[in-house]
Design a protein around this motif. Structure first.
Motif, PDB file in Angstrom:
ATOM      1  N   GLU A   5       0.836  -1.207   0.000  1.00 56.98           N
ATOM      2  CA  GLU A   5       0.000   0.000   0.000  1.00 56.98           C
ATOM      3  C   GLU A   5       0.869   1.255   0.000  1.00 56.98           C
ATOM      4  O   GLU A   5       1.994   1.250   0.515  1.00 56.98           O
ATOM      5  N   SER A   6       0.313   2.310  -0.544  1.00 58.99           N
ATOM      6  CA  SER A   6       0.944   3.628  -0.505  1.00 58.99           C
ATOM      7  C   SER A   6      -0.137   4.677  -0.646  1.00 58.99           C
ATOM      8  O   SER A   6      -1.290   4.361  -0.969  1.00 58.99           O
ATOM      9  N   TYR A  36      -9.341  -2.725   4.170  1.00 59.43           N
ATOM     10  CA  TYR A  36      -9.722  -2.680   5.571  1.00 59.43           C
ATOM     11  C   TYR A  36      -9.034  -1.487   6.219  1.00 59.43           C
ATOM     12  O   TYR A  36      -8.063  -0.941   5.688  1.00 59.43           O
ATOM     13  N   ARG A  37      -9.514  -1.136   7.381  1.00 58.75           N
ATOM     14  CA  ARG A  37      -8.823  -0.137   8.193  1.00 58.75           C
ATOM     15  C   ARG A  37      -8.898  -0.547   9.658  1.00 58.75           C
ATOM     16  O   ARG A  37      -9.810  -1.260  10.073  1.00 58.75           O
ATOM     17  N   GLN A  38      -7.926  -0.049  10.421  1.00 60.22           N
ATOM     18  CA  GLN A  38      -7.902  -0.324  11.847  1.00 60.22           C
ATOM     19  C   GLN A  38      -7.414   0.912  12.576  1.00 60.22           C
ATOM     20  O   GLN A  38      -6.290   1.381  12.352  1.00 60.22           O
ATOM     21  N   ALA A  39      -8.292   1.429  13.417  1.00 65.43           N
ATOM     22  CA  ALA A  39      -7.962   2.577  14.259  1.00 65.43           C
ATOM     23  C   ALA A  39      -7.441   2.064  15.604  1.00 65.43           C
ATOM     24  O   ALA A  39      -7.751   0.943  16.007  1.00 65.43           O
ATOM     25  N   PRO A  40      -6.663   2.882  16.309  1.00 66.74           N
ATOM     26  CA  PRO A  40      -6.121   2.450  17.609  1.00 66.74           C
ATOM     27  C   PRO A  40      -7.231   2.010  18.551  1.00 66.74           C
ATOM     28  O   PRO A  40      -8.234   2.710  18.725  1.00 66.74           O
ATOM     29  N   ASP A  89     -12.220   8.747  10.080  1.00 69.48           N
ATOM     30  CA  ASP A  89     -11.597   7.882   9.064  1.00 69.48           C
ATOM     31  C   ASP A  89     -10.124   7.622   9.369  1.00 69.48           C
ATOM     32  O   ASP A  89      -9.476   6.841   8.668  1.00 69.48           O
ATOM     33  N   THR A  90      -9.592   8.282  10.384  1.00 65.07           N
ATOM     34  CA  THR A  90      -8.200   8.092  10.769  1.00 65.07           C
ATOM     35  C   THR A  90      -7.956   6.644  11.169  1.00 65.07           C
ATOM     36  O   THR A  90      -8.641   6.105  12.046  1.00 65.07           O
ATOM     37  N   ALA A  91      -6.980   6.011  10.518  1.00 67.71           N
ATOM     38  CA  ALA A  91      -6.688   4.597  10.760  1.00 67.71           C
ATOM     39  C   ALA A  91      -5.511   4.177   9.891  1.00 67.71           C
ATOM     40  O   ALA A  91      -5.080   4.926   9.013  1.00 67.71           O
ATOM     41  N   VAL A  92      -5.029   2.981  10.140  1.00 66.57           N
ATOM     42  CA  VAL A  92      -4.116   2.326   9.200  1.00 66.57           C
ATOM     43  C   VAL A  92      -4.981   1.556   8.208  1.00 66.57           C
ATOM     44  O   VAL A  92      -5.868   0.797   8.613  1.00 66.57           O
ATOM     45  N   TYR A  93      -4.733   1.775   6.926  1.00 63.60           N
ATOM     46  CA  TYR A  93      -5.508   1.145   5.863  1.00 63.60           C
ATOM     47  C   TYR A  93      -4.687   0.023   5.236  1.00 63.60           C
ATOM     48  O   TYR A  93      -3.508   0.201   4.920  1.00 63.60           O
ATOM     49  N   GLN A 110      -0.787   4.623   6.819  1.00 68.75           N
ATOM     50  CA  GLN A 110      -1.487   5.450   7.812  1.00 68.75           C
ATOM     51  C   GLN A 110      -2.223   6.600   7.125  1.00 68.75           C
ATOM     52  O   GLN A 110      -1.634   7.322   6.304  1.00 68.75           O
ATOM     53  N   VAL A 111      -3.479   6.765   7.497  1.00 65.17           N
ATOM     54  CA  VAL A 111      -4.268   7.914   7.079  1.00 65.17           C
ATOM     55  C   VAL A 111      -4.691   8.666   8.332  1.00 65.17           C
ATOM     56  O   VAL A 111      -5.292   8.083   9.240  1.00 65.17           O
ATOM     57  N   THR A 112      -4.363   9.954   8.371  1.00 62.41           N
ATOM     58  CA  THR A 112      -4.728  10.788   9.509  1.00 62.41           C
ATOM     59  C   THR A 112      -5.525  11.979   8.993  1.00 62.41           C
ATOM     60  O   THR A 112      -5.054  12.716   8.125  1.00 62.41           O
TER      61      THR A 112
END
Length: 115
Positions: A5-6, A36-40, A89-93, A110-112
């Motif tokens: 991913e990038s 997928y995404r995963q937030a803390p 929407d902040t999470a690692v995608y 990471q998307v912040t």
């Protein structure tokens, strides 16, 4: 099998990002692919699915109308276009592909979303 991913980064609320998933080692257009995404502190959440040959897509209500999944079968690359981004929407995608019953994952980006 590789998925990389990038395209992640810091964006203001209401902004847009396009994530890419470069793949190799398998017939990209012949498998289901997922974002997928995963937030803390939260479970990993499916945000987009694309069926084989790009015949169909699906999204959860949390991103429907804002996120669009696509793929380029020439470059074996998947994309996730994210518009009207929100702080939640902040999470690692992560992108993933299911091949012969096994799910393969990328390393994540990471998307912040923050002002």
């Amino acid at each position: 099998v590789q998925l990389v991913e990038s395209g992640g980064g810091l964006v203001q609320p209401g902004g847009s990002l396009r994530l890419s998933c470069a793949t190799s080692g398998f017939a990209f257009r012949r498998v289901y692919t997922y974002w997928y995404r995963q937030a803390p502190g939260k479970e990993r959440e499916l945000v987009a699915e694309m069926t084989t040959l790009g015949a169909g897509t699906s999204y959860p209500d949390s991103v429907k109308g804002r996120f669009t999944v696509s793929r380029d079968t020439v470059w074996n690359t998947g994309y996730l276009q994210m518009n009207r981004l929100k702080p939640e929407d902040t999470a690692v995608y992560y992108c993933s592909a299911r091949i012969d019953g096994v799910t393969h994952w990328g390393q994540g980006t990471q998307v912040t979303v923050s002002s």
